[in-house]
Design a protein around this motif. Structure first.
Motif, PDB file in Angstrom:
ATOM      1  N   GLY A  84      44.839 -45.588 -72.028  1.00 58.02           N
ATOM      2  CA  GLY A  84      45.149 -45.604 -74.078  1.00 58.02           C
ATOM      3  C   GLY A  84      45.775 -46.292 -73.775  1.00 58.02           C
ATOM      4  N   THR A  92      42.175 -36.244 -67.561  1.00 59.64           N
ATOM      5  CA  THR A  92      41.797 -34.841 -67.566  1.00 59.64           C
ATOM      6  C   THR A  92      39.949 -34.238 -67.414  1.00 59.64           C
ATOM      7  N   LYS A 118      42.797 -38.230 -71.175  1.00 61.78           N
ATOM      8  CA  LYS A 118      40.674 -38.575 -71.430  1.00 61.78           C
ATOM      9  C   LYS A 118      40.811 -38.585 -69.744  1.00 61.78           C
TER      10      LYS A 118
HETATM   11  N1  GTP Z   1      48.963 -28.590 -71.204  1.00 59.64           N
HETATM   12  C1  GTP Z   1      48.682 -29.536 -71.164  1.00 59.64           C
HETATM   13  N2  GTP Z   1      49.082 -30.875 -70.237  1.00 59.64           N
HETATM   14  C2  GTP Z   1      47.801 -31.426 -70.651  1.00 59.64           C
HETATM   15  C3  GTP Z   1      46.284 -31.452 -70.970  1.00 59.64           C
HETATM   16  N3  GTP Z   1      45.743 -32.198 -71.016  1.00 59.64           N
HETATM   17  C4  GTP Z   1      46.249 -33.391 -70.573  1.00 59.64           C
HETATM   18  N4  GTP Z   1      47.760 -33.068 -69.848  1.00 59.64           N
HETATM   19  C5  GTP Z   1      48.516 -33.304 -68.911  1.00 59.64           C
HETATM   20  O1  GTP Z   1      48.816 -35.050 -69.253  1.00 59.64           O
HETATM   21  C6  GTP Z   1      49.104 -35.887 -68.334  1.00 59.64           C
HETATM   22  C7  GTP Z   1      47.808 -37.264 -69.294  1.00 59.64           C
HETATM   23  O2  GTP Z   1      46.716 -36.695 -69.543  1.00 59.64           O
HETATM   24  P1  GTP Z   1      46.093 -38.000 -68.855  1.00 59.64           P
HETATM   25  O3  GTP Z   1      44.026 -37.179 -68.683  1.00 59.64           O
HETATM   26  O4  GTP Z   1      46.544 -38.885 -67.889  1.00 59.64           O
HETATM   27  O5  GTP Z   1      45.659 -38.809 -70.147  1.00 59.64           O
HETATM   28  P2  GTP Z   1      45.210 -39.985 -70.129  1.00 59.64           P
HETATM   29  O6  GTP Z   1      44.216 -40.095 -71.573  1.00 59.64           O
HETATM   30  O7  GTP Z   1      43.837 -40.429 -69.548  1.00 59.64           O
HETATM   31  O8  GTP Z   1      45.787 -41.322 -70.001  1.00 59.64           O
HETATM   32  P3  GTP Z   1      46.071 -42.713 -69.970  1.00 59.64           P
HETATM   33  O9  GTP Z   1      45.105 -42.418 -68.339  1.00 59.64           O
HETATM   34  O10 GTP Z   1      47.356 -43.530 -70.013  1.00 59.64           O
HETATM   35  O11 GTP Z   1      45.020 -43.336 -71.241  1.00 59.64           O
HETATM   36  C8  GTP Z   1      48.706 -35.342 -67.648  1.00 59.64           C
HETATM   37  O12 GTP Z   1      49.382 -34.702 -66.589  1.00 59.64           O
HETATM   38  C9  GTP Z   1      47.595 -34.218 -67.301  1.00 59.64           C
HETATM   39  O13 GTP Z   1      47.087 -32.682 -67.307  1.00 59.64           O
HETATM   40  C10 GTP Z   1      46.234 -30.170 -72.123  1.00 59.64           C
HETATM   41  O14 GTP Z   1      45.374 -29.649 -73.042  1.00 59.64           O
HETATM   42  N5  GTP Z   1      47.678 -29.056 -71.905  1.00 59.64           N
END
Ligand code: GTP
Ligand code: MG
Length: 436
Positions: A305, A53, A51
């Protein structure tokens, strides 16, 4: 006098009433106007689905970039990601019983040869380790299919454990894991093993405070950087990394390790790629506004999340025009951070059901991002989704495997006549994807 005084008072209070009515109407009109001009978009989904990201991507593409303070935050976060990743790997080495320097055998034969040359550890003879059964049948293991259940078909207890639970991996005869575990028993774990690599691992362990984690200023010394680089190059750590779906490891691990020299320089400034890959867990709900035009603002709400964070979501549900729900499709072989048990995609389906079928969103269309498609594509070659979702019997291609999950999520919608689900396969860390 008395009479005229009371009339004046009455007039005053009538005027006051009128004024407050006008104020109320103006406030209501203003609110309505603001509501018309403000599009509210919720980014929902389980932890680590991507999310924040996606929000970073939008900020880079449509926003004004990041403030100096935010960039400083990403800089620390990505440096911290190095230490946190290595600490997870070191912990997993002991939990999975992998010795430093472990050499992955080239074939099952050579694994069996190495196993038979090792002394049989006490606990494998008298204990209840899962390893006993496959080892007892080592001679026949080679002829078993790759995903043959370890359990003995004759035993009732074993039959019960054959009961399929969606998202739980079917057991396989993994001779490499058995070999690692046997060599680990001989060499001892992180605290006992000889050699420079194990010593570096002990150094990293001393840096982590059990309550507060790592302190960057104290921890990120030249010695620590050498320790992390040496550990990352170790064949045992690399084998452990290949099993990272069996423990909790942040997805940015391989990225930060590949860029460790640059990230740890004293004048390091995070690039766009670094920012997209930095992992920071979101706590609370964060609003970011984008001006779409003079008359229109897009307000995006990025929520935390993790399960404990979801209680904060409902207060933002009203007046929502749009929702993007994210799942990490690559997490089909992983369990949740929160309980170390529930399959992450099963968790995502349950969460999606509660949002998609929520009474407030009965008529709200949803955009569904099946994210981390890059990792998904890599994984399905090594571990087909049928190992975790047995009703899948299609080919191990990106197209067919992702189609299966798209259908599973689409089928969750109880109101297909009232609302649409728009699924997309995404790769949120891909640089400037949406600019193209
Ligand atoms: N390889 C890869 N990594 C990803 C992708 N999308 C996100 N990430 C990585 O996954 C990790 C988690 O992503 P976040 O965006 O922090 O996830 P979130 O949904 O915001 O997580 P919460 O804040 O805990 O709810 C980060 O290190 C990102 O860089 C993707 O499409 N591919
Ligand atoms: Mg987040």
């Amino acid at each position: 006098m008395g009479c005229s005084a009371s009339t004046a008072k009455e007039e005053d209070s009538i005027a006051a009433l009128r004024n407050s009515e006008i104020d109320r109407q103006l406030a209501q009109e203003k609110k309505q106007l603001e509501a018309e001009r403000k599009i509210k978009l919720l980014l929902l989904g389980p932890g680590e689905s991507g999310k924040s990201t996606i929000l970073k991507q939008m900020t880079l593409i449509y926003g004004n970039g990041f403030s100096q303070e935010q960039i400083e935050g990403f800089r620390s976060a990505i440096q911290l990601n190095i230490l946190v990743s290595m600490a997870s790997l070191i912990k997993a080495m002991d939990n999975l019983h992998i010795p430093y320097g472990f050499q992955t055998p080239e074939s099952d034969e050579s694994a069996l040869q190495r196993i038979s040359a090792l002394p049989m550890p006490e606990q494998l003879i008298h204990g209840s380790s899962d390893e006993i059964e496959p080892l007892a049948r080592c001679d026949t293991a080679k002829s078993l299919p790759a995903n043959a259940p370890v359990v003995d078909q004759q035993s009732n207890a074993s039959k019960a454990s054959l009961q399929y639970e969606e998202g739980k991996r079917t057991h396989t005869n993994d001779l490499v894991a058995i070999l690692a575990s046997r060599e680990y028993a001989v060499k001892g774990g992180t605290m006992k093993q000889d050699g420079q690599v194990a010593e570096y691992a002990r150094h990293i362990k001393t840096l982590e405070d059990t309550q507060f984690g790592f302190n960057l200023e104290v921890s990120m010394t030249p010695e620590t950087i050498v320790a992390v680089k040496t550990l990352w190059a170790d064949s045992g750590i690399q084998y452990c990394f290949s099993r990272s779906h069996e423990f909790q490891l942040i997805d940015s691990c391989s990225y930060v390790m590949a860029n460790i020299d640059r990230i740890t320089t004293s004048d390091f400034k995070p690039t766009e790629d670094d920012i997209l890959n930095a992992r920071i867990m979101t706590i609370g709900v964060h609003e970011t506004k984008f001006k779409i035009s003079n008359k229109m603002t897009l307000a995006i709400y990025d929520v935390g999340g993790q399960r404990s964070e979801r209680k904060k979501w409902a207060q933002f549900f009203s007046d929502t025009q749009s929702i993007i729900f994210l799942i990490a499709i690559s997490s089909y072989d992983q369990v949740c951070l929160e309980d170390d048990e529930t399959n992450r995609v099963v968790e995502s389906m349950n969460l999606f059901s509660s949002i998609c079928n929520h009474p407030l969103f009965k008529k709200t269309d949803l955009v569904l991002f099946l994210n981390k498609i890059d990792l998904f594509e890599e994984k399905i070659q090594k571990r087909p989704i049928s190992l975790y979702f047995q009703d899948y019997d299609g080919p191990n291609t990106l197209q067919e495997s992702s189609k299966y999950f798209v259908k599973r999520f689409m089928d969750i919608n109880k109101y297909p006549n009232d609302k649409q689900i728009y699924p997309h396969l995404t790769h949120a860390t891909e640089p400037n994807r949406q600019k193209r």
